[in-house]
Design an enzyme around this catalytic site. Sequence first.
Site, PDB file in Angstrom:
ATOM      1  N   HIS A   1       0.839  -1.207   0.000  1.00 52.13           N
ATOM      2  CA  HIS A   1       0.000   0.000   0.000  1.00 52.13           C
ATOM      3  C   HIS A   1       0.877   1.262   0.000  1.00 52.13           C
ATOM      4  O   HIS A   1       1.259   1.757   1.055  1.00 52.13           O
ATOM      5  CB  HIS A   1      -0.896  -0.016   1.244  1.00 52.13           C
TER       6      HIS A   1
ATOM      7  N   HIS B   1       1.606   5.228  -2.115  1.00 51.22           N
ATOM      8  CA  HIS B   1       1.143   6.272  -3.040  1.00 51.22           C
ATOM      9  C   HIS B   1       2.387   6.986  -3.548  1.00 51.22           C
ATOM     10  O   HIS B   1       2.849   7.946  -2.917  1.00 51.22           O
ATOM     11  CB  HIS B   1       0.241   7.273  -2.318  1.00 51.22           C
ATOM     12  N   PHE B   2       2.960   6.506  -4.651  1.00 47.54           N
ATOM     13  CA  PHE B   2       4.210   7.099  -5.144  1.00 47.54           C
ATOM     14  C   PHE B   2       3.984   8.285  -6.095  1.00 47.54           C
ATOM     15  O   PHE B   2       4.930   8.804  -6.668  1.00 47.54           O
ATOM     16  CB  PHE B   2       5.104   6.026  -5.781  1.00 47.54           C
TER      17      PHE B   2
ATOM     18  N   HIS C   1     -11.132   1.068   0.717  1.00 49.65           N
ATOM     19  CA  HIS C   1     -10.960   2.138   1.702  1.00 49.65           C
ATOM     20  C   HIS C   1     -12.336   2.283   2.331  1.00 49.65           C
ATOM     21  O   HIS C   1     -13.251   2.867   1.745  1.00 49.65           O
ATOM     22  CB  HIS C   1     -10.522   3.427   1.011  1.00 49.65           C
TER      23      HIS C   1
ATOM     24  N   HIS D   1      -5.998  -0.550   5.619  1.00 44.12           N
ATOM     25  CA  HIS D   1      -5.741   0.278   6.808  1.00 44.12           C
ATOM     26  C   HIS D   1      -6.809   0.241   7.904  1.00 44.12           C
ATOM     27  O   HIS D   1      -7.445   1.250   8.207  1.00 44.12           O
ATOM     28  CB  HIS D   1      -5.433   1.729   6.421  1.00 44.12           C
TER      29      HIS D   1
ATOM     30  N   ASP E   1       0.669   2.552   3.757  1.00 42.90           N
ATOM     31  CA  ASP E   1      -0.116   3.697   3.266  1.00 42.90           C
ATOM     32  C   ASP E   1       0.807   4.916   3.137  1.00 42.90           C
ATOM     33  O   ASP E   1       0.434   6.034   3.504  1.00 42.90           O
ATOM     34  CB  ASP E   1      -1.306   4.006   4.190  1.00 42.90           C
TER      35      ASP E   1
ATOM     36  N   HIS F   1       3.209  13.961   1.371  1.00 39.70           N
ATOM     37  CA  HIS F   1       2.807  15.336   1.016  1.00 39.70           C
ATOM     38  C   HIS F   1       3.925  16.215   1.552  1.00 39.70           C
ATOM     39  O   HIS F   1       4.543  15.885   2.571  1.00 39.70           O
ATOM     40  CB  HIS F   1       1.497  15.730   1.706  1.00 39.70           C
TER      41      HIS F   1
HETATM   42  O1  DOR Z   1      -4.370   9.619   4.472  1.00 40.61           O
HETATM   43  C1  DOR Z   1      -4.519   9.222   3.331  1.00 40.61           C
HETATM   44  N1  DOR Z   1      -3.728   9.651   2.325  1.00 40.61           N
HETATM   45  N2  DOR Z   1      -5.491   8.341   3.075  1.00 40.61           N
HETATM   46  C2  DOR Z   1      -5.833   8.026   1.816  1.00 40.61           C
HETATM   47  O2  DOR Z   1      -6.798   7.320   1.645  1.00 40.61           O
HETATM   48  C3  DOR Z   1      -5.105   8.587   0.658  1.00 40.61           C
HETATM   49  C4  DOR Z   1      -3.765   9.028   1.055  1.00 40.61           C
HETATM   50  C5  DOR Z   1      -3.133   9.926   0.005  1.00 40.61           C
HETATM   51  O3  DOR Z   1      -3.095   9.528  -1.156  1.00 40.61           O
HETATM   52  O4  DOR Z   1      -2.636  11.001   0.356  1.00 40.61           O
HETATM   53 ZN    ZN Z   2      -3.747   4.745   0.884  1.00 40.80          ZN
END
Ligand code: DOR
Ligand code: ZN
Length: 405
Positions: free
Chosen positions: A42, A44-45, A167, A221, A294, A298
């Site tokens: 899991h 998010h790249f 999710h 998660h 996860d 950011h």
């Molecule tokens: O906290 C999160 N960030 N939950 C998510 O479902 C997406 C993820 C994101 O892509 O930033």
């Molecule tokens: Zn996620």
Amino acid sequence: MLRIENVQTIDGEITTLTFESKEEQTINATGLTVFPALIDPHVHFRVPGGEHKEDWETGARAAIAGGVTTVFDMPNNTPPCTTLERVTEKKKLIEEQLERVGMPLRQYLYLGADETTVDEIEKVREQVIGIKVFLGASTGNLLIEKQETFERICELAARFGIVVAVHAEDEALMKKNKEAYSNVTDVSFHPKIRARNCALAALDRALAAAKKYGNRLYVLHASTMEEVAMVRSAKKEGVNVYMETTPHHLFLNESIYPALGTRAQMNPPLRTAADNEALWVGIADGTIDTIGTDHAPHTLAEKDLPYGTAPSGVPGIENYLALLLDAARKGVITYDKIVDLTRSNIERIFEIPSNNDSVLVDPALRKKIANEDQLTKCGWSPYDGMTLTGWPVYTILGNKVYKLS
Ligand code: DOR
Ligand code: ZN
């Protein structure tokens, strides 16, 4: 040939390992323990569209630093990865970036479900690791609100043997809470808006659909004790359901908000110490099958915006093995369980081939996590300042060894 001498196995034997390689290299691994390299199911790249937060050059470096050699990447990109064409384009971008950095990280992609592209499921079925369904909106604009569409997805997934990863936060319930708390500026309201009943309602729908259609259901998660209880009894009933939790839901809770503010904001939110405890029990009794970080980078500039504007998500891939090794040292988890959660169960659930990728860890190495040392492009960690004992020191990916600093 790459030779790893005097390394300890997780069963405590001292042995020598060899890996096929044109170069002759020997590493004296006295004091080190070998684990199968981790799979992070899991991440998010952020390619395409969020490259200022992460890309596959920085993502691969961060993964390998964390002992991870395989990742499953999420589809909430810009544009979202919702069609065969977008999956193919994304794959190409990833391969180019990995080639540039010279790190052949193993990667699998999720298809994002949306209301209009359900027909793509059949087309992509050989190309993706699963279908990601947001039952509540999070980062990006992917969302399945209609029960009818969700059920259609489950039906198709069952027919084609694809995993449905949910999710599980119910959008309608969250919308009501957002209206009720529309003026709040304090992040400690985040778990009241994205309240536990939202997670439970969505999980209830997902379990009902899995029962009805027989699809493999992967609950992403898990954050609450009730979700663990629900999945525990669903498994007893024979539902085809698997459950993931994250390092932050295991190691952090609401009490961190005063220190971290919106840096500790993610979806689903942090919960209570009692929830942390219930997740550990779920791990011990096999209700929870996997850990996924996860990893949701950011930038700090984005994260430090006021609550309501700051995006949700925390990075995690670099530190979760160290968090688990530190927990093992404290007697909270066994080495065998770490392997189940981070590797063997994931291979089994998602039916992916195994490999000889490995990570050598120094169980006695003490190190402090610091934002400035992070390799993720976002350059920070919610665990900044925490000292952990037990760290990866070499990662072996495709018979090549990477020395970690
Ligand atoms: O906290 C999160 N960030 N939950 C998510 O479902 C997406 C993820 C994101 O892509 O930033
Ligand atoms: Zn996620």
